[in-house]
Design an enzyme around this catalytic site. Structure first.
Site, mmCIF file in Angstrom:
data_model
loop_
_atom_site.group_PDB
_atom_site.id
_atom_site.type_symbol
_atom_site.label_atom_id
_atom_site.label_comp_id
_atom_site.label_asym_id
_atom_site.label_seq_id
_atom_site.Cartn_x
_atom_site.Cartn_y
_atom_site.Cartn_z
ATOM 1 N N SER A 283 0.804 -1.229 0.000
ATOM 2 C CA SER A 283 0.000 0.000 0.000
ATOM 3 C C SER A 283 0.835 1.276 0.000
ATOM 4 C CB SER A 283 -0.944 0.004 1.202
ATOM 5 O OG SER A 283 -0.210 -0.127 2.390
ATOM 6 N N ASP B 89 -3.609 8.077 7.765
ATOM 7 C CA ASP B 89 -4.821 7.352 8.171
ATOM 8 C C ASP B 89 -4.587 6.329 9.275
ATOM 9 O OD1 ASP B 89 -3.379 5.449 6.853
ATOM 10 O OD2 ASP B 89 -4.852 5.039 5.296
ATOM 11 N N HIS C 226 -0.762 4.641 6.833
ATOM 12 C CA HIS C 226 -0.030 5.203 5.698
ATOM 13 C C HIS C 226 0.366 6.654 5.960
ATOM 14 C CE1 HIS C 226 -2.864 2.039 4.372
ATOM 15 N NE2 HIS C 226 -1.730 1.554 3.905
#
Ligand SMILES: *[C@@H]1O[C@H](CO)[C@@H](O)[C@H](O)[C@H]1NC(C)=O
Ligand SMILES: *[C@@H]1O[C@H](CO)[C@@H](O)[C@H](O)[C@H]1NC(C)=O
Ligand SMILES: *[C@@H]1O[C@H](CO)[C@@H](O)[C@H](O)[C@H]1NC(C)=O
Ligand SMILES: *[C@@H]1O[C@H](CO)[C@@H](O)[C@H](O)[C@H]1NC(C)=O
Ligand SMILES: *[C@@H]1O[C@H](CO)[C@@H](O)[C@H](O)[C@H]1NC(C)=O
Length: 368
Positions: A37, A339, A342
């Protein structure tokens, strides 16, 4: 002309001569990237947009800072690979799953949630996680190999001479899935050599097929990340370091990065003509947490997510960023973490800058 003047002219010229001879411009014509991610620029949005662990990423306020809309990136804006592409004068590198894209400037094979270890490792060890899927490092390399004939075919040697390959980061998800799957620290620690060997052998597999410029990314300090601080909080103060991070998870990262550094040294001996750099996430994140104001982050928020709910880290899995009614901080560039897992556009930008110029990569990518 007088000697002093000549001497001065020579001094003025030296930086330019050095620049021209160090092969630093133009450096790369394409970037190929693998990861999870921290690197995914849209593959998961194509592969599994409604996956429960992912779908929030496709809601605002994701993307609000730079793209003004969610793009599938797990950030408010750009990732390290986006910033690197801009440094090199390249367009944003398209996700490899995108149909009808031009991959002549590279392709990004990274997928949200990916691991270094194969899917079967987690199955065999009875580790389940909503983020876990069969897109591990070796699967991504297989995708690359399948796509290769359509990218360069008979001219790969020449083409890859001017291509930068970015491997990872891989490993953080492996450790987090084990942790949330109830494995002990001793178990997790015992898998570090296997995780690093998996990364090393993937790098070797690339280097055996004409890849000549490679940056391998190290893992982050998981003990400073809001999700870990929230769900693995300890009542024992001595489990935390002076920055407020959980020591044991950071120590896994330090161990991983040490082994990775040794693995890269081996690869440099095995492939003396290749240029291999290590790009760090660990050092920059620790730097940011230690000296937030030096990097434009608000002091006191360094272990909090910008977007989220919950105290004291502004993280709660059940009311997290991208869910209805969950707010983001007014100015994400003053936060390290976006978040809870990340990083913000601002953090990724400083890290990319450090990889290009050398603060966070050895050697710097601008002279790789
Ligand atoms: C994962 O994907 C790879 C490559 O597509 C495939 O060979 C493998 O069988 C898959 N593994 C599982 C457990 O589905
Ligand atoms: C895991 O990936 C490696 C590297 O590609 C491959 O050689 C191996 O067969 C895979 N193992 C399993 C159990 O799928
Ligand atoms: C790759 O090269 C082979 C042999 O020259 C050729 O047959 C094939 O069509 C080429 N493939 C592509 C995608 O250009
Ligand atoms: C992990 O294992 C290494 C090597 O055996 C050891 O040096 C280190 O202290 C261990 N770390 C943790 C957190 O258990
Ligand atoms: C707290 O942790 C330290 C080391 O991490 C350990 O030595 C100590 O026994 C722990 N204290 C309690 C009350 O568990």
């Amino acid at each position: 002309m007088n000697v002093v003047l000549q001497y001065l002219q020579l001094l003025l010229l030296i930086p330019f001569l050095h620049h021209a001879s160090s092969n630093s411009i133009p450096i790369f014509n394409a970037i190929f990237s693998f990861g999870s991610s921290y690197e995914d620029t849209g593959n998961m949005a194509i592969l599994a947009p409604t996956a429960p662990g992912y779908r929030n990423v496709l809601n605002p306020p994701y993307g609000e800072t730079f793209f003004n809309r969610p793009t599938g990136r797990a950030s408010d804006g750009r990732l390290v690979i986006d910033k690197m592409a801009s440094y090199l004068g390249l367009p944003f590198i398209p996700p490899s799953m995108a149909q009808g894209q031009d991959f002549s400037k590279g392709a990004n094979f990274a997928v949200f949630g990916s691991t270094a270890l194969n899917y079967t490792f987690f199955q065999q060890n009875n580790i389940r996680n909503i983020y876990l899927q069969n897109t591990s490092l070796s699967v991504q390399i297989e995708w690359f190999e399948n796509q290769k004939p359509s990218i360069c075919n008979t001219t790969c040697v020449e083409y890859f001479t001017k291509s930068l390959f970015a491997l990872g980061k891989f490993g953080d998800n492996d450790y987090l899935y084990m942790l949330s799957g109830g494995k002990t620290i001793e178990f997790i620690n015992s898998t570090v050599p296997l995780v690093v060997e998996t990364i090393r052998s993937a790098a070797e597999r690339l280097l055996k097929q004409e890849v000549s410029h490679l940056v391998v990314a190290g893992v982050r300090p998981n003990g400073c990340i809001p999700v870990v601080l929230t769900y693995f909080a300890s009542t024992n103060r001595s489990d935390y370091d002076s920055l407020g991070c959980l020591k044991v998870y950071n120590n896994i990262g330090i161990y991983h990065n040490t082994l990775l550094s040794n693995a890269v040294k081996q690869l440099r001996l095995e492939f003396p003509l290749a240029k291999i750099s290590i790009g760090q996430y660990y050092e920059p994140i620790i730097d940011f947490v230690r000296n937030p104001s030096k990097y434009g982050f608000t002091s006191g928020t360094q272990l909090r997510a910008c977007c989220g709910t919950g105290e004291p880290y502004n993280y709660n899995l059940l009311a997290s960023c991208g869910q209805a009614g969950v707010p983001a901080c007014p100015n994400p560039s003053t936060f390290i973490n976006w978040d809870g897992i990340h990083l913000t556009d601002a953090s990724y930008g400083i890290i990319a800058d450090g990889w290009m110029k050398g603060r966070y990569a050895d050697p710097p990518l601008l002279v790789l």
